[in-house]
Structure formats: structure tokens, C-alpha cells
Design an enzyme around this catalytic site. Sequence first.
Site, PDB file in Angstrom:
ATOM      1  CG  LEU A  23      -1.743  -1.190   1.565  1.00  0.00           C
ATOM      2  CD1 LEU A  23      -2.534  -0.955   2.845  1.00  0.00           C
ATOM      3  CD2 LEU A  23      -2.689  -1.475   0.404  1.00  0.00           C
ATOM      4  CB  SER A  24       4.500   1.762   0.662  1.00  0.00           C
ATOM      5  OG  SER A  24       4.512   1.027   1.857  1.00  0.00           O
ATOM      6  CE  LYS A  78      10.348  -4.478   8.066  1.00  0.00           C
ATOM      7  NZ  LYS A  78       9.252  -4.382   9.030  1.00  0.00           N
ATOM      8  CG  ASP A 114       8.415  -1.465  11.432  1.00  0.00           C
ATOM      9  OD1 ASP A 114       7.670  -0.785  10.709  1.00  0.00           O
ATOM     10  OD2 ASP A 114       9.065  -2.446  11.006  1.00  0.00           O
TER      11      ASP A 114
HETATM   12  P1  NAP Z   1       9.418 -12.100  10.158  1.00  0.00           P
HETATM   13  O1  NAP Z   1      10.701 -11.477  10.569  1.00  0.00           O
HETATM   14  O2  NAP Z   1       9.367 -13.017   8.984  1.00  0.00           O
HETATM   15  O3  NAP Z   1       8.836 -12.872  11.460  1.00  0.00           O
HETATM   16  C1  NAP Z   1       7.663 -13.643  11.402  1.00  0.00           C
HETATM   17  C2  NAP Z   1       7.441 -14.318  12.749  1.00  0.00           C
HETATM   18  O4  NAP Z   1       6.220 -15.063  12.649  1.00  0.00           O
HETATM   19  C3  NAP Z   1       8.548 -15.310  13.125  1.00  0.00           C
HETATM   20  O5  NAP Z   1       8.750 -15.258  14.521  1.00  0.00           O
HETATM   21  C4  NAP Z   1       7.919 -16.637  12.699  1.00  0.00           C
HETATM   22  O6  NAP Z   1       8.425 -17.761  13.379  1.00  0.00           O
HETATM   23  C5  NAP Z   1       6.485 -16.398  13.105  1.00  0.00           C
HETATM   24  N1  NAP Z   1       5.582 -17.343  12.474  1.00  0.00           N
HETATM   25  C6  NAP Z   1       5.354 -17.540  11.137  1.00  0.00           C
HETATM   26  N2  NAP Z   1       4.442 -18.521  10.953  1.00  0.00           N
HETATM   27  C7  NAP Z   1       4.102 -18.963  12.204  1.00  0.00           C
HETATM   28  C8  NAP Z   1       3.205 -19.948  12.679  1.00  0.00           C
HETATM   29  N3  NAP Z   1       2.477 -20.698  11.841  1.00  0.00           N
HETATM   30  N4  NAP Z   1       3.087 -20.103  14.019  1.00  0.00           N
HETATM   31  C9  NAP Z   1       3.799 -19.343  14.888  1.00  0.00           C
HETATM   32  N5  NAP Z   1       4.674 -18.388  14.501  1.00  0.00           N
HETATM   33  C10 NAP Z   1       4.821 -18.194  13.170  1.00  0.00           C
HETATM   34  O7  NAP Z   1       8.328 -10.983   9.853  1.00  0.00           O
HETATM   35  P2  NAP Z   1       8.166  -9.552  10.589  1.00  0.00           P
HETATM   36  O8  NAP Z   1       8.806  -8.502   9.788  1.00  0.00           O
HETATM   37  O9  NAP Z   1       8.564  -9.719  12.011  1.00  0.00           O
HETATM   38  O10 NAP Z   1       6.583  -9.336  10.448  1.00  0.00           O
HETATM   39  C11 NAP Z   1       5.683 -10.081  11.249  1.00  0.00           C
HETATM   40  C12 NAP Z   1       4.251  -9.608  11.003  1.00  0.00           C
HETATM   41  O11 NAP Z   1       4.122  -8.235  11.389  1.00  0.00           O
HETATM   42  C13 NAP Z   1       3.827  -9.680   9.534  1.00  0.00           C
HETATM   43  O12 NAP Z   1       2.472 -10.055   9.494  1.00  0.00           O
HETATM   44  C14 NAP Z   1       3.981  -8.245   9.051  1.00  0.00           C
HETATM   45  O13 NAP Z   1       3.124  -7.924   7.983  1.00  0.00           O
HETATM   46  C15 NAP Z   1       3.573  -7.486  10.308  1.00  0.00           C
HETATM   47  N6  NAP Z   1       4.140  -6.135  10.344  1.00  0.00           N
HETATM   48  C16 NAP Z   1       3.264  -5.113  10.301  1.00  0.00           C
HETATM   49  C17 NAP Z   1       3.737  -3.822  10.352  1.00  0.00           C
HETATM   50  C18 NAP Z   1       2.771  -2.689  10.333  1.00  0.00           C
HETATM   51  O14 NAP Z   1       3.187  -1.564  10.048  1.00  0.00           O
HETATM   52  N7  NAP Z   1       1.503  -2.906  10.626  1.00  0.00           N
HETATM   53  C19 NAP Z   1       5.124  -3.575  10.415  1.00  0.00           C
HETATM   54  C20 NAP Z   1       5.985  -4.667  10.456  1.00  0.00           C
HETATM   55  C21 NAP Z   1       5.480  -5.952  10.420  1.00  0.00           C
HETATM   56  P3  NAP Z   1       9.606 -18.637  12.700  1.00  0.00           P
HETATM   57  O15 NAP Z   1      10.842 -17.818  12.834  1.00  0.00           O
HETATM   58  O16 NAP Z   1       9.602 -19.877  13.512  1.00  0.00           O
HETATM   59  O17 NAP Z   1       9.221 -18.852  11.254  1.00  0.00           O
END
Ligand code: NAP
Length: 297
Positions: A23-24, A78, A114
Site C-alpha cells: 500500500l506504500s 530488514k 516500526d
Molecule cells: P518475520 O521477521 O518473517 O517474522 C515472522 C514471525 O512469525 C517469526 O517469529 C515466525 O516464526 C512467526 N511465524 C510464522 N508462521 C508462524 C506460525 N504458523 N506459528 C507461529 N509463529 C509463526 O516478519 P516480521 O517482519 O517480524 O513481520 C511479522 C508480522 O508483522 C507480519 O504479518 C507483518 O506484515 C507485520 N508487520 C506489520 C507492520 C505494520 O506496520 N503494521 C510492520 C511490520 C510488520 P519462525 O521464525 O519460527 O518462522
Amino acid sequence: MTETRREAVYRFGLTGWPLEHSLSPQIHAAALQAAGLQGAYQLFPVPPLPEGAGKMRQVFDRLHSRELDGINVTIPHKQAVLGLLDGLTEAAAAIGAVNLIYRIGERILGDNSDAPALLLDLETRFGLESQSGVALVLGAGGAARAAVYILLQQGWQVSVAARRFEAAQQLVADLNRRMKGKRNDPTAIPLNSDSLARVPACDLLVNATSVGMPLQVGKSPWPPGLQFPAGACVYDMIYNPSETLLIKTARAAGHRTSNGLGMLVEQAALSFERWTGRAASRQAMHSAASLSLDTIG
Ligand code: NAP
């Protein structure tokens, strides 16, 4: 560039993979328009490294040559961009992840917007100004690190739950090592029913896992049938879909809830302000994001 500041044409962008549903561009187009500025926000899809290393170098070449004024970074880069930067803010260094890249003179620097974006949205949505709340963060990726960092900085007591317990332990160890100043020690727990059932009443539950996003839509990181911690406000960082299963079940159980759209808009606004030095219209950015989501959904 020979342009005066008044005539400047700003060039920003986003790198990540995949980027089709971002959406950015719409959010930043709205900010530029509301501020009366010229510019464009482009997408630079770069596959995960090492495959995408050449493309990532090209993006950084554009930053160095001033063809780009700044970029945002999203999954999966990131952490990967840390080694390409000339410096990091204290927050980005402690979190170990960058989503905002900007330039000062010849130096290309990384920050993490963030973390403050989450805090500002928690205040807007839930009025959580308390300095001594208790929080439970689900996940141990980049977003969870940002959440745990900013909550600890504000004096919260934080537990972090991850399906790979060792990832939660690593997060806690990294932040303990890197964060300066007095604060509560965070706790790592496994993300399963037994551990979560032992979590006492808390003020805030944050989903920072990707469970509930389009690839895992209809799923919740919270174990089915398990009661939510008494009194917790439930914040899901996911904004697409706007109502995850976590949000639905938490609301049905009487909890206050929010999705992550406000955080997305706030991190974009903070980026825009860093790049342009001008105030960002959150209202215009939020409307553009909501409109784009309606179009996608
Ligand atoms: P990331 O670094 O890929 O981390 C994802 C996390 O989710 C990891 O800890 C992963 O565990 C866990 N995970 C994935 N599938 C899982 C499952 N089935 N059960 C339990 N844990 C699970 O991604 P991120 O950057 O931290 O982002 C995480 C979420 O936050 C995303 O949905 C992203 O869109 C959202 N986000 C939103 C904003 C916003 O502005 N609203 C900003 C940043 C991020 P493993 O390491 O074991 O795979």
C-alpha cells in the site's frame, strides 16, 4: 541536483519481496499531495539474498548517486541491509532491523520507524500511556524485536512467545545485551497452550507473527479454546485482512482490539518526515491506505 528545495522532486521507494500488494506507493502519494510536494514512491522488488544481491546493490547505487532520497525496507531484507549501511540509529542497532533508510550528506543511514509507530498507534487506539504495563508479544522476527524494544524502553514488563523457543531466547538475549539504561528484563516462553495459559493478567497482547496474513489467512497464533489473558487489549500488526481470526475471537471474548493499519501509516509518516523535513498528513495517508485495502479486498 540543481533544483531549489521548492522545486525538488522527491524520489522514494520500497524494497522487499514480494511487493505486489504493497500500500506504500498510494500512502506516500497521498502524503506528497497533501504537502504540496512533487515526487514518486517506487517499488524495488528484490528477491531474498544471495539471489537478490545484484539488485540490492543497484538500489544502493541509486541512493549513493542521489537518484533516490530514501527507501523503506520490508520482509525479507530488514536485517540483510544492515551490512550495507554507513550507520544505524541507536534504536535500529538495538533492534537489529531497519525499515527506514535515509541520507545525511554522503552517509546512508538506517533507522527503525516500526517501533515508534507501534507505540504511537497503541496510544491512539488504546490510550496505553501507562509506563508500567504488562505485555505479551507473539513472534520473534523483526517486528517482534521492534515491539519488545519499544515497550521495554517505555518501562513495560514484556514476555515474548515464539514457536521456536530458541528464537524467543535469542531475541531476549540480544536486547538485554544491546539496550542501554535501566529497564525490566524481558522473558522468553514457548508459543504453546501450556505456557500461554500460565501468563498472568496482562494489559496488552501483540501479534507480531505472520499468522493471519494472506498465506496463513483464517489461522490464529493464539491456541484455539485458550482464554486470552484477562483484561488484555489485543493488537494485531496485520492489516490485510483487516479482521484476522485473532481479532475476531478476541473481540468476541470482550477484549479491545486493533489491527496494524495505524502502525503502517505511522511508520510511513515518520519516514516521509525524515526524508522531506515536512509534516506528513496522517489523515490523508490513512484514507489512501483504507481506500487501497478496499480495492484489494
Ligand atoms: P518475520 O521477521 O518473517 O517474522 C515472522 C514471525 O512469525 C517469526 O517469529 C515466525 O516464526 C512467526 N511465524 C510464522 N508462521 C508462524 C506460525 N504458523 N506459528 C507461529 N509463529 C509463526 O516478519 P516480521 O517482519 O517480524 O513481520 C511479522 C508480522 O508483522 C507480519 O504479518 C507483518 O506484515 C507485520 N508487520 C506489520 C507492520 C505494520 O506496520 N503494521 C510492520 C511490520 C510488520 P519462525 O521464525 O519460527 O518462522
